[in-house]
Design a protein around this motif. Sequence first.
Motif, PDB file in Angstrom:
ATOM      1  N   PRO A  32       0.841  -1.194   0.000  1.00  0.00           N
ATOM      2  CA  PRO A  32       0.000   0.000   0.000  1.00  0.00           C
ATOM      3  C   PRO A  32       0.873   1.239   0.000  1.00  0.00           C
ATOM      4  O   PRO A  32       2.057   1.183   0.314  1.00  0.00           O
ATOM      5  N   CYS A  33       0.276   2.393  -0.327  1.00  0.00           N
ATOM      6  CA  CYS A  33       1.026   3.644  -0.279  1.00  0.00           C
ATOM      7  C   CYS A  33       0.067   4.791  -0.033  1.00  0.00           C
ATOM      8  O   CYS A  33      -1.141   4.685  -0.296  1.00  0.00           O
ATOM      9  N   LEU A  34       0.641   5.873   0.473  1.00  0.00           N
ATOM     10  CA  LEU A  34      -0.129   7.068   0.776  1.00  0.00           C
ATOM     11  C   LEU A  34       0.154   8.116  -0.298  1.00  0.00           C
ATOM     12  O   LEU A  34       1.290   8.531  -0.489  1.00  0.00           O
ATOM     13  N   LEU A  35      -0.907   8.547  -0.994  1.00  0.00           N
ATOM     14  CA  LEU A  35      -0.741   9.579  -2.007  1.00  0.00           C
ATOM     15  C   LEU A  35      -0.782  10.967  -1.387  1.00  0.00           C
ATOM     16  O   LEU A  35       0.000  11.844  -1.781  1.00  0.00           O
ATOM     17  N   LEU A  36      -1.701  11.174  -0.438  1.00  0.00           N
ATOM     18  CA  LEU A  36      -1.846  12.500   0.164  1.00  0.00           C
ATOM     19  C   LEU A  36      -2.572  12.365   1.491  1.00  0.00           C
ATOM     20  O   LEU A  36      -3.493  11.557   1.638  1.00  0.00           O
ATOM     21  N   TYR A  37      -2.127  13.166   2.469  1.00  0.00           N
ATOM     22  CA  TYR A  37      -2.780  13.175   3.788  1.00  0.00           C
ATOM     23  C   TYR A  37      -2.897  14.629   4.245  1.00  0.00           C
ATOM     24  O   TYR A  37      -1.927  15.383   4.201  1.00  0.00           O
ATOM     25  N   VAL A  38      -4.103  15.034   4.641  1.00  0.00           N
ATOM     26  CA  VAL A  38      -4.350  16.383   5.161  1.00  0.00           C
ATOM     27  C   VAL A  38      -4.810  16.241   6.604  1.00  0.00           C
ATOM     28  O   VAL A  38      -5.793  15.532   6.889  1.00  0.00           O
ATOM     29  N   ALA A  39      -4.101  16.922   7.520  1.00  0.00           N
ATOM     30  CA  ALA A  39      -4.395  16.825   8.955  1.00  0.00           C
ATOM     31  C   ALA A  39      -5.055  18.103   9.444  1.00  0.00           C
ATOM     32  O   ALA A  39      -4.881  19.182   8.868  1.00  0.00           O
ATOM     33  N   SER A  40      -5.793  17.974  10.542  1.00  0.00           N
ATOM     34  CA  SER A  40      -6.503  19.092  11.147  1.00  0.00           C
ATOM     35  C   SER A  40      -6.081  19.222  12.602  1.00  0.00           C
ATOM     36  O   SER A  40      -5.649  18.261  13.252  1.00  0.00           O
ATOM     37  N   PHE A  41      -6.226  20.430  13.140  1.00  0.00           N
ATOM     38  CA  PHE A  41      -5.983  20.624  14.561  1.00  0.00           C
ATOM     39  C   PHE A  41      -7.028  19.884  15.413  1.00  0.00           C
ATOM     40  O   PHE A  41      -6.802  19.630  16.585  1.00  0.00           O
ATOM     41  N   TYR A  42      -8.173  19.529  14.827  1.00  0.00           N
ATOM     42  CA  TYR A  42      -9.278  18.924  15.564  1.00  0.00           C
ATOM     43  C   TYR A  42      -9.405  17.428  15.301  1.00  0.00           C
ATOM     44  O   TYR A  42     -10.496  16.872  15.368  1.00  0.00           O
ATOM     45  N   GLU A  43      -8.298  16.773  14.963  1.00  0.00           N
ATOM     46  CA  GLU A  43      -8.244  15.334  14.734  1.00  0.00           C
ATOM     47  C   GLU A  43      -9.122  14.910  13.555  1.00  0.00           C
ATOM     48  O   GLU A  43      -9.534  13.758  13.462  1.00  0.00           O
ATOM     49  N   GLU A  44      -9.431  15.832  12.682  1.00  0.00           N
ATOM     50  CA  GLU A  44     -10.093  15.481  11.429  1.00  0.00           C
ATOM     51  C   GLU A  44      -9.014  15.288  10.366  1.00  0.00           C
ATOM     52  O   GLU A  44      -7.922  15.845  10.465  1.00  0.00           O
ATOM     53  N   TYR A  45      -9.343  14.513   9.333  1.00  0.00           N
ATOM     54  CA  TYR A  45      -8.320  14.269   8.326  1.00  0.00           C
ATOM     55  C   TYR A  45      -8.950  13.822   7.004  1.00  0.00           C
ATOM     56  O   TYR A  45     -10.114  13.420   6.924  1.00  0.00           O
ATOM     57  N   LEU A  46      -8.115  13.895   5.963  1.00  0.00           N
ATOM     58  CA  LEU A  46      -8.407  13.350   4.635  1.00  0.00           C
ATOM     59  C   LEU A  46      -7.206  12.516   4.231  1.00  0.00           C
ATOM     60  O   LEU A  46      -6.069  12.983   4.306  1.00  0.00           O
ATOM     61  N   PHE A  70     -14.750  20.740   7.079  1.00  0.00           N
ATOM     62  CA  PHE A  70     -13.376  20.365   7.416  1.00  0.00           C
ATOM     63  C   PHE A  70     -12.821  21.505   8.273  1.00  0.00           C
ATOM     64  O   PHE A  70     -12.587  22.601   7.781  1.00  0.00           O
ATOM     65  N   ASN A  71     -12.587  21.239   9.542  1.00  0.00           N
ATOM     66  CA  ASN A  71     -12.271  22.294  10.508  1.00  0.00           C
ATOM     67  C   ASN A  71     -10.775  22.378  10.788  1.00  0.00           C
ATOM     68  O   ASN A  71     -10.114  21.361  11.008  1.00  0.00           O
ATOM     69  N   ALA A  72     -10.283  23.602  10.817  1.00  0.00           N
ATOM     70  CA  ALA A  72      -8.928  23.903  11.283  1.00  0.00           C
ATOM     71  C   ALA A  72      -7.862  23.043  10.620  1.00  0.00           C
ATOM     72  O   ALA A  72      -7.121  22.305  11.249  1.00  0.00           O
ATOM     73  N   VAL A  73      -7.770  23.147   9.288  1.00  0.00           N
ATOM     74  CA  VAL A  73      -6.769  22.379   8.545  1.00  0.00           C
ATOM     75  C   VAL A  73      -5.375  22.843   8.955  1.00  0.00           C
ATOM     76  O   VAL A  73      -5.092  24.038   9.033  1.00  0.00           O
ATOM     77  N   LYS A  74      -4.505  21.890   9.233  1.00  0.00           N
ATOM     78  CA  LYS A  74      -3.180  22.201   9.770  1.00  0.00           C
ATOM     79  C   LYS A  74      -2.072  21.997   8.756  1.00  0.00           C
ATOM     80  O   LYS A  74      -1.266  22.897   8.504  1.00  0.00           O
ATOM     81  N   SER A  75      -2.015  20.803   8.134  1.00  0.00           N
ATOM     82  CA  SER A  75      -0.884  20.493   7.258  1.00  0.00           C
ATOM     83  C   SER A  75      -1.293  19.461   6.219  1.00  0.00           C
ATOM     84  O   SER A  75      -2.280  18.741   6.368  1.00  0.00           O
TER      85      SER A  75
END
Length: 963
Positions: A735-749, A818-823
């Motif tokens: 498997p591999c990760l193409l893209l990951y978006v993290a949030s300050f509120y533990e939300e993610y994509l 999507f709340n408080a996107v961090k990185s």
Amino acid sequence: MPGEHFLTFPHKNFHGCLENIYYNGVNIIKLAKKHESQILIKGNVSFTCPQPQTIPVTFLSSGSYLALPSSLREDKMSLAFQLRTWNKAGRVFFSQVGHGSGGLVLFLKNGKLILNLSEPGQPLKNITAGAVLNDGLWHSVSVSAQGSYLSLLVDGDTSAQTLMSVGIPLGDTYYFGGCPNNSSSFGCEHYFGGFQGCLRLISVGDKVVDPIAVQQGVLGSFSDLQIDSCGIIDRCLPSYCEHGSRCTQSWDTFSCDCEGTGYTGTTCHSSIYEQSCEAHRHRGSPSGLYYIDVDGSGPLAPFLVYCNMTDTAWTVVQHGGPDVVTVIGGPEGHKHSATFSYAANAAQLHAVVDVAEHCEQQVDLQCRTSRPSDTGDGTSLSWWVGRSNETYTYWGGSLPDPQKCTCGFEGNCIDSQYHCNCDADQNEWTSDTIVLSHKEHLPVTEMVVTDTGRPYSEAAYTLGPLLCQGDKSFWNSASFNTEASYLHFPTFHGELTADVQFLFKTTISSGVFMENLGITDFIRIELRAPTEVTFSFDVGNGPCELTIQSPTPFNDNRWHHVRAERNVKGASLQVDQLPQKTQSTPADGHVRLQLNSQLFIGGTASRQKGFLGCIRSLQVNGMALDLEERAVMTPGVEPGCSGHCSSYGHLCRNGGKCQEKHRGIACDCAFSAYDGPLCSHEISAYFEMGSSVTYNFQEYSALSANTSYLASSLHGDVILSRETITLSFRTTQTPCLLLYVASFYEEYLSIILANNGSLQVRYKLDRHRNADAFNFDLRNLADGHFHQLTINREEAVVSVEVNQSTKRQVILSSGTEFNAVKSLILGKVLEPLDADPETQQAAAQGFTGCLSSVRFGLEVPLKAALNQNRARVTIQGSVAAAAHCAEGPGSAERTISSAGHSGSAEDRQPLPNTDRSDPGVIGGITAVVIFILLCVSAIAIRVHQQRRLHQKNESTVSKTEEC
């Protein structure tokens, strides 16, 4: 001639003509004319040889015919004549066979004669003879039948004779050409029309046909014939076919074969190529080899150049001279000369330089104990020859005066007393870069270096290609501000061929673009209505008019291209990409356009129907008219036009923003995942095992409020209800990760490829709920091929598109914001994740392969990483800039790592010149080259060892990743 004996012959004496009688080199006829004593003349001898009277017959139309009685002999038939025609096809002769149920037909097809025999109950029989009989020359033809055989003979070619069974009688009338009215015999039903051309020396049986007797009604019958002259016209002399095209003709018209000429149209007048690299650029063409035709429909032929598309268009013309010219010291005064020929002739080069905004040519010089300028007493040691065969002794600069090399302009020469490094005359190898930019002197056709008599003097130089930037005529324009204003130019001389092309933009509903008048003749192009452009003219046959109607208005303040042409064959009009309108010239009508007034642009001589708006890039018969020069001195008209983005903004691709320039546009790629002049250059990077790019979202105040949901101001209090993600990739890892978006509120994509290579998209928009996981089991995307991915979310609706074709839509249940996107992370996630197991597994593996064109809203994280934006990007491991993921595996351009230095800035030179110097000549560089090679080898071995170590430690990752 008297002799000892007179001979007598039992036969009759010769009756006819003799010419050029020589006996042992003596001209007998010449002596006889002078009545010399050695010549005896008896009987009626004259010294003229009258030609027999030949009366041709002209078949004026396909309905012309000549009917003659046949020989009425069933056992024998003969027919002979000579024909002359330009037509490839036509029925020449026919006669009924038997009782009218069959026939004998002789016809032309593709310039060959075919004799066709049709008999009741028998298959059709053919004889073919001759070739290219439609050449306008006389050809002899005979048809004969005797016993059971039939033959066809053309120009005495016995090889064409063919025999076949006949055995049936022909009709009592022979028809030449067309058919009488109301005739329905076999020959008249033939799909060819009647013969058009001339016949002469017609004989039927053993009798010669007298055309005068036919004309007087004594013999046969006829219709629409011209007797006693051959009315054939050579329509290819003179030829109206242009640019070396081949003229062919029929009875009533001619045509031009444009194949291989680079031109098109009824007379091969219009070039099929763009006139400059600037024009290619504004059609969206990338850098590459292109044919250009600098003067369009003018006399100069198209030629091949390289178009280098940067922020502007550079035309690169290579020369065929030596790559490196080596000069070794010799006797004083000895001259070393090198000549340079180009891929274009002198006239073509002159035209390229004239229309360019700027031209230059670079000379790279390496020297030791050798100076290019002078000996100190003003005597030049070297010089070069320009395009006008004039000699120049200056080196460098746009004007002859500075006499400086590049180091002299930049102030960094090795000896400040001199303006060139080589002028320091040092006994060690040094180099100079000389840029010749006085374009009226370019290109360089010859370079000469003179020896000073010093044995240790050495030099080597390389002449680069001719580089020309821009196209002045492409953007040359004028703004017409009042209806009474216009520009005037000398009379338009387009007697036989006239073409006009230009671009316009306006908001008014009507107005005249151009007009030129004669006594009765005229030519005019106008906007007659918001959706109509009209081209009208008169050459003496009465007014002719062509109109283009558009489904959308032309007065939309966008650029529209108009091209009108009129020639001896007809006229045409085209606007933009709308269907072309054409109209043929009347047969045998007037063909010369005779004008005598000035050429009016933007108005008329009566100052009515004036044009309001802009006209640009006006060309008449391939010659550009300088609108700006005339506009400066004309009231109501201003030079230049603004507002190019409305027409050319679409050239800025992939989210690039169009910016207005005085001459054209520029593309701002700041918010595009692509780069380059048109934002079309793919930003790609190769990720090695364990490498990672972390992009931190920060506020960027310049963004407008209406794009805040996609803006860079994505911090803790920003809520995203929608976003668009694009990326492309090539990998074999699962498997591999193409893209990951993290949030300050533990939300993610997370976007991952599962173990089977299928695409999975996971959204967690509420930390109190489980993530929405969608498996798009389309196929194995970890197949080493290039794939494109677009994800668009509108609140709870997520659309996924793969490779611009496969589309899926899903509904989120975990939330809509999507709340408080961090990185945003590309590659391996190095910190612990509070995510689902599949995402954690893929994040631990990271990504090995090639990623490109990554964009999240208006953020371009991969582009920021490759541009070394240290404030927002953190890089771990090795991430190497790649040329193009889509083009398959390739070497990296540069490597970026956590300990590395930033990459070099974008090279904005029009065409980087590589050093093609001969290392054997420049011996002083040899040691340096060897040292560099040893260093590169050591580094390569070290990198290879590190990669092998990584492969041993990371055995679960594929060894065959590609980029």
